[in-house]
Design a protein around this motif. Structure first.
Motif, PDB file in Angstrom:
ATOM      1  N   GLN A  83       4.637 -52.601  66.845  1.00  0.00           N
ATOM      2  CA  GLN A  83       3.947 -51.370  67.253  1.00  0.00           C
ATOM      3  C   GLN A  83       4.707 -50.805  68.441  1.00  0.00           C
ATOM      4  N   LEU A  95       4.703 -48.529  71.194  1.00  0.00           N
ATOM      5  CA  LEU A  95       3.692 -47.787  71.935  1.00  0.00           C
ATOM      6  C   LEU A  95       4.287 -46.603  72.686  1.00  0.00           C
ATOM      7  N   ARG A  96       5.547 -46.757  73.079  1.00  0.00           N
ATOM      8  CA  ARG A  96       6.181 -45.711  73.890  1.00  0.00           C
ATOM      9  C   ARG A  96       7.684 -45.953  73.933  1.00  0.00           C
ATOM     10  N   ASP A 129      -0.687 -48.299  77.994  1.00  0.00           N
ATOM     11  CA  ASP A 129       0.287 -48.816  77.034  1.00  0.00           C
ATOM     12  C   ASP A 129       0.777 -50.195  77.455  1.00  0.00           C
ATOM     13  N   ASN A 130       1.068 -50.351  78.743  1.00  0.00           N
ATOM     14  CA  ASN A 130       1.638 -51.609  79.224  1.00  0.00           C
ATOM     15  C   ASN A 130       0.677 -52.774  79.059  1.00  0.00           C
ATOM     16  N   GLN A 172      -1.380 -53.178  76.607  1.00  0.00           N
ATOM     17  CA  GLN A 172      -1.396 -53.558  75.198  1.00  0.00           C
ATOM     18  C   GLN A 172      -0.086 -54.174  74.733  1.00  0.00           C
ATOM     19  N   ALA A 173       0.980 -53.981  75.488  1.00  0.00           N
ATOM     20  CA  ALA A 173       2.315 -54.352  75.031  1.00  0.00           C
ATOM     21  C   ALA A 173       2.641 -55.826  75.253  1.00  0.00           C
ATOM     22  N   ASP A 183       1.672 -44.801  82.262  1.00  0.00           N
ATOM     23  CA  ASP A 183       1.864 -45.696  81.121  1.00  0.00           C
ATOM     24  C   ASP A 183       1.057 -46.981  81.257  1.00  0.00           C
ATOM     25  N   THR A 233       4.134 -46.432  64.818  1.00  0.00           N
ATOM     26  CA  THR A 233       4.067 -45.684  66.063  1.00  0.00           C
ATOM     27  C   THR A 233       3.355 -44.370  65.812  1.00  0.00           C
TER      28      THR A 233
END
Length: 319
Positions: free
Chosen positions: A154, A156-157, A110-111, A113-114, A107, A176
Motif C-alpha cells: 500500500q 500511502l504517499r 500516513d506515517n 499506518q506505514a 503526513d 494506492t
C-alpha cells in the motif's frame, strides 16, 4: 460592515507579504521606507502585521522545539493534558498545538499506518521479503503484507520504483488511492504525490484497475496511465527516463502548476514551502535538482517572476 479595528483580507495578504520580505532580510532601504509608509497609512495595517507576526511565531516555535529536543515521549506529554482540573484555556492550547503539529507534519496520519517511511534522501532502496526491490523517493510511506503468500504493497504517499521478481505466478499488487497495480515480474514506477496516481512501465507489463474500472488497462514498456477519481487515462510517453528522473536527484516536469511542483520539492526539504497568491496556479516546465532545494526554488521564482524568502529553517515563502 467591516469593524473599525478589523483588518480586511487584502490588508492581511499585504501583511503576510511584508512579513515574508522582512523575515528574509531582503528589504532595501527604499523598501523599508515603503514598509513604514504602509504601516502608518492605516491603523488596521499595523494590526494586521502584528497579527501576522504572532501567527508565524506560534507556527515556528513548535517546529523549533520539535527539531531541537527529543527528551520527553510525545505520548506521555499528550496524555498529561487530560489530568483533572485542566482549564478550557489549556484544552484550547492543546488544540492549537495539535493544529501546529499537523501544519508542520501533514503526513502524520500516513506515517502511523506505514511500515516504511523515508526521510529526505533522494532514493532509499529496500529489499522486500519475496526478493523484489522497491526504491522510494524522499518523504514516501508504504505498508506491506507478505503474510500467508500475499505480496501486497500500500503506497500511502510518495514515489516508488518496483523491480518485481517472478514467483510461481503469484501476483504482486500495489494499491494506492483508488488504483491497483498487478504484475508478475516487471519494472514500473508509481507516483502518489497528489490526488491522482500515475503508473509508468519501464519493462514488462502491468494491469492497472480502479473502483470504476475493475478490468483496468494493460500497460507495456513506455506506457503510462493517470488514475484520477477512478478514471483511467492511458497514454504513450516519449521518454520514460523523465518520469524516473527522481532516482537521479532531479524532478523533471512539463507544464506543472507551481503549487504541485513546490509540494514535490518540499519532500526533499526540512521545512515547509508555502505559496502565496496566484503564483501557485502558474505552470512551469524544467528539470530541478532535489539536492539543492533553495537553488531550485530560486530558479522557479525567476522563471515565473516571483520572489522567494526563507523566513527560517522551517519555512520558505514564494509570492
Amino acid at each position: 460592515m467591516q469593524g473599525a479595528f478589523e483588518p480586511t483580507e487584502q490588508q492581511k495578504d499585504e501583511a503576510a507579504l511584508w512579513h515574508a520580505r522582512r523575515a528574509g532580510g531582503s528589504l532595501s532601504a527604499e523598501q523599508e521606507y515603503e514598509f513604514e509608509q504602509w504601516l502608518n497609512a492605516d491603523r488596521n495595517n499595523r494590526l494586521a502585521f502584528d497579527q501576522m507576526r504572532v501567527i508565524w511565531a506560534r507556527i515556528e516555535e513548535p517546529a523549533r522545539r520539535l527539531s531541537e529536543t527529543r527528551r520527553k515521549p510525545a505520548l506521555s506529554g499528550f496524555l498529561s493534558w487530560f489530568r483533572p482540573r485542566r482549564s478550557f484555556a489549556a484544552l484550547a492550547g492543546m488544540v492549537f498545538v495539535a493544529g501546529a503539529v499537523f501544519f508542520l507534519h501533514p503526513d502524520f496520519i500516513d506515517n502511523i499506518q506505514a511500515d516504511i517511511v523515508t526521510g529526505q534522501s533522494n532514493v532509499t532502496a529496500i529489499a522486500l521479503p519475496d526478493g523484489s526491490v522497491v526504491r522510494l523517493a524522499a518523504n514516501s510511506a508504504l505498508s506491506t503484507d507478505f503474510d500467508k503468500g500475499h505480496r501486497e504493497i500500500q503506497l500511502l504517499r510518495g514515489q516508488a520504483f518496483f523491480e518485481v521478481v517472478h514467483r510461481n505466478g503469484d501476483p504482486f499488487r500495489v494499491r494506492t488511492g483508488d488504483a491497483t497495480v498487478q504484475v508478475v515480474g516487471t519494472r514500473f514506477n508509481v507516483d502518489r504525490l497528489s490526488q491522482q496516481t500515475v503508473v509508468v512501465v519501464e519493462d514488462g507489463a502491468v494491469r492497472v484497475s480502479s473502483g470504476l474500472n475493475e478490468n483496468g488497462v494493460l500497460l507495456g514498456p513506455g506506457q503510462q496511465v493517470v488514475v484520477n477519481d477512478g478514471t483511467l487515462s492511458p497514454s504513450e510517453i516519449g521518454d520514460v527516463g523523465l518520469a524516473l528522473s527522481w532516482m537521479k536527484g532531479r524532478l523533471s516536469v512539463h507544464n506543472m502548476p507551481v503549487s504541485e511542483l513546490t509540494a514535490r520539492l518540499e519532500n526533499f526539504d526540512a521545512g515547509r514551502i508555502v505559496v502565496i497568491g496566484d503564483v501557485g496556479t502558474r505552470s512551469i516546465s524544467g528539470s530541478f535538482p532535489t539536492t539543492d532545494i533553495p537553488g531550485s526554488l530560486e530558479t522557479v521564482a525567476d522563471a515565473i517572476g516571483a520572489k522567494v524568502v526563507r523566513t527560517s529553517p522551517w519555512l520558505t515563502v514564494i509570492y
